[in-house]
Design a protein around this motif. Structure first.
Motif, short mmCIF file in Angstrom:
data_model
loop_
_atom_site.label_atom_id
_atom_site.label_comp_id
_atom_site.label_asym_id
_atom_site.label_seq_id
_atom_site.Cartn_x
_atom_site.Cartn_y
_atom_site.Cartn_z
N LYS A 117 89.34 22.84 0.72
CA LYS A 117 90.02 21.54 0.66
C LYS A 117 91.54 21.73 0.52
N ARG A 118 91.91 22.65 -0.36
CA ARG A 118 93.33 22.94 -0.58
C ARG A 118 93.99 23.51 0.67
N SER A 156 76.89 20.47 11.83
CA SER A 156 78.12 21.26 11.91
C SER A 156 77.86 22.76 11.77
N VAL A 157 76.63 23.14 11.45
CA VAL A 157 76.26 24.57 11.47
C VAL A 157 75.95 24.92 12.93
N ASN A 158 76.85 25.65 13.55
CA ASN A 158 76.71 25.85 14.99
C ASN A 158 76.39 27.29 15.40
N SER A 213 81.52 20.93 5.41
CA SER A 213 81.93 20.70 6.80
C SER A 213 82.70 19.39 6.94
N GLU A 214 82.48 18.47 6.01
CA GLU A 214 83.25 17.22 6.06
C GLU A 214 84.72 17.43 5.72
N LEU A 215 85.06 18.60 5.23
CA LEU A 215 86.47 18.92 5.00
C LEU A 215 87.19 19.24 6.31
N GLY A 216 86.41 19.31 7.41
CA GLY A 216 87.04 19.54 8.71
C GLY A 216 86.90 20.95 9.23
N VAL A 217 85.77 21.59 8.91
CA VAL A 217 85.49 22.94 9.41
C VAL A 217 84.07 22.96 9.97
N PHE A 260 71.45 23.28 -1.26
CA PHE A 260 72.46 24.12 -0.59
C PHE A 260 72.92 23.46 0.71
N ALA A 261 71.95 22.96 1.50
CA ALA A 261 72.29 22.33 2.78
C ALA A 261 73.16 21.09 2.57
N ASP A 262 72.90 20.34 1.49
CA ASP A 262 73.75 19.17 1.19
C ASP A 262 75.19 19.61 0.92
N TRP A 263 75.30 20.72 0.19
CA TRP A 263 76.64 21.25 -0.09
C TRP A 263 77.32 21.72 1.20
N VAL A 264 76.54 22.37 2.09
CA VAL A 264 77.08 22.81 3.39
C VAL A 264 77.62 21.60 4.16
N ALA A 265 76.86 20.51 4.15
CA ALA A 265 77.31 19.30 4.86
C ALA A 265 78.62 18.80 4.26
#
Ligand code: XIL
Length: 352
Positions: free
Chosen positions: A214-215, A296-298, A251-255, A243-248
């Motif tokens: 985020k920073r 977003s996991v590609n 990815s919402e941070l723009g990665v 864990f998957a919720d955290w991954v999501a």
């Protein structure tokens, strides 16, 4: 056939198993890219080279691009072996990943004798030389590997080591900016371990990594993706749905997010091969199911395809005579329950 059913799945000849898997093909049908780490074994083992080419669209260089492998004795780099690996990978049609530019672990002793300012210059030089050398050939880089390790006791939970100790947390942003300048087309990745588990380390690192990304994003640092290693440890507490919720959320941070080093640490699992293979396969299914729901996991990258080249076999803790069966294909490069578990998970994943 009736008698064969009593054999362990790992002992069945390929013809007796389901159709030969096509991991990259099945992943590709869902818009997902599959690949594996590889290294020098492909020079001497045609079966390993053929398996990699047949099953993968991505190739990650397991060791030969690491700082200590390129510059073992001093600041001059030797690209000879790495160049041969890159050439092989490109001929095999693989999208190539470099692991890892800057990592506070596995550094050569000579770096210890450098002063703080000199070390910063060495980091800059390393990034400039390596990215310039491979621009247009290595598409994606782990720019910083394993930034956090709270057990090192550094403020902020950072992993200590020669880079961190010379520059503090700023080494991360500095490395990404330098990498973007050296190869503006490269995909730049922050790669981290341990996040998959609900033990003390995993639970501590997840928020640290989230805040870090985020920073970096907020500061305009060129970071394109987060890599999560995925060395799964079935004996540690875990909740792959959480864990998957955290991954999501990451990815919402723009990665985008990639699983970069998938395998199953089978230390401590039953010695019986059929039982062990089953737990390894079940662990992979349990992990990939929820994780691949996150669009977003590609990319999913295995950390070597075959047990024959398992890095776990270089680690202690296996009882005498027991060898790691942590990977997606067995020693003979044949499929095993893990192979089909992964292929099924790919087939059932959300389309991208
Ligand atoms: C490992 C390699 O697989 C080994 O061959 C080598 O001896 C040490 O490094 N996390 C990482 C990888 O980021 O770079 C590590 O690879 C495995 C753990």
């Amino acid at each position: 056939m009736a008698g064969m059913a009593t054999l362990a799945a790992g002992a069945l000849p390929r013809a007796a198993l389901a159709a030969t898997p096509n991991l990259a093909g099945t992943a590709g049908s869902r818009g997902l890219a599959f690949g594996s780490a590889f290294d020098r074994e492909i020079f001497d083992d045609p079966a390993a080279a053929a398996l990699l080419t047949a099953q993968c669209r991505i190739g990650a260089i397991e060791n030969s691009l690491k700082f200590d492998w390129l510059r073992p004795a001093g600041p001059e780099a030797d690209f000879t072996v790495a160049d041969r690996l890159i050439e092989f990978g490109l001929k095999a049609g693989l999208r190539l990943r470099g692991t890892a530019l800057i990592w506070n672990d596995w550094l050569p002793d000579w770096l210890k004798w450098t002063g703080v300012r000199e070390r910063r210059a060495i980091m800059d030089r390393h990034i400039d030389e390596v990215l310039t050398h491979y621009a247009g050939r290595v598409a994606s880089w782990d720019v910083v590997n394993e930034p956090f390790f709270p057990m090192h006791g550094r403020e902020g939970g950072y992993r200590g080591g020669y880079w961190f100790d010379a520059m503090g947390p700023d080494y991360i942003a500095t490395a990404f900016r330098r990498a973007a300048a050296a190869d503006p087309a490269a995909e730049l990745v922050l790669n981290e371990a341990f996040c998959e588990h609900d033990d003390e380390t995993g639970l501590a690192i997840r928020p640290l990594l989230y805040d870090c990304v985020k920073r970096l994003k907020g500061d305009g640092v060129p970071i394109h993706a987060v890599g999560l290693q995925g060395h799964l440890k079935p004996l540690l507490p875990h909740d792959y749905g959480a864990f998957a919720d955290w991954v999501a959320a990451v990815s919402e941070l723009g990665v985008t997010v990639k699983i970069t080093e998938l395998d199953v640490d089978d230390r401590g699992l039953p010695a019986d091969i059929a039982a062990r293979d089953r737990i390894v396969a079940e662990t992979l299914s349990a992990f990939l199911g929820p994780v691949l729901k996150v669009r977003s996991v590609n990319e999913v990258i295995a950390w070597q395809l075959s047990d024959r080249y398992s890095w776990y076999r270089t680690l202690p803790d296996y009882p005498p005579g027991q060898k790691a069966r942590s990977h997606l294909f067995d020693d003979a490069m044949e499929p095993k329950p893990a192979t089909f578990a992964v292929e099924t998970a790919f087939g059932q994943s959300a389309a991208r």
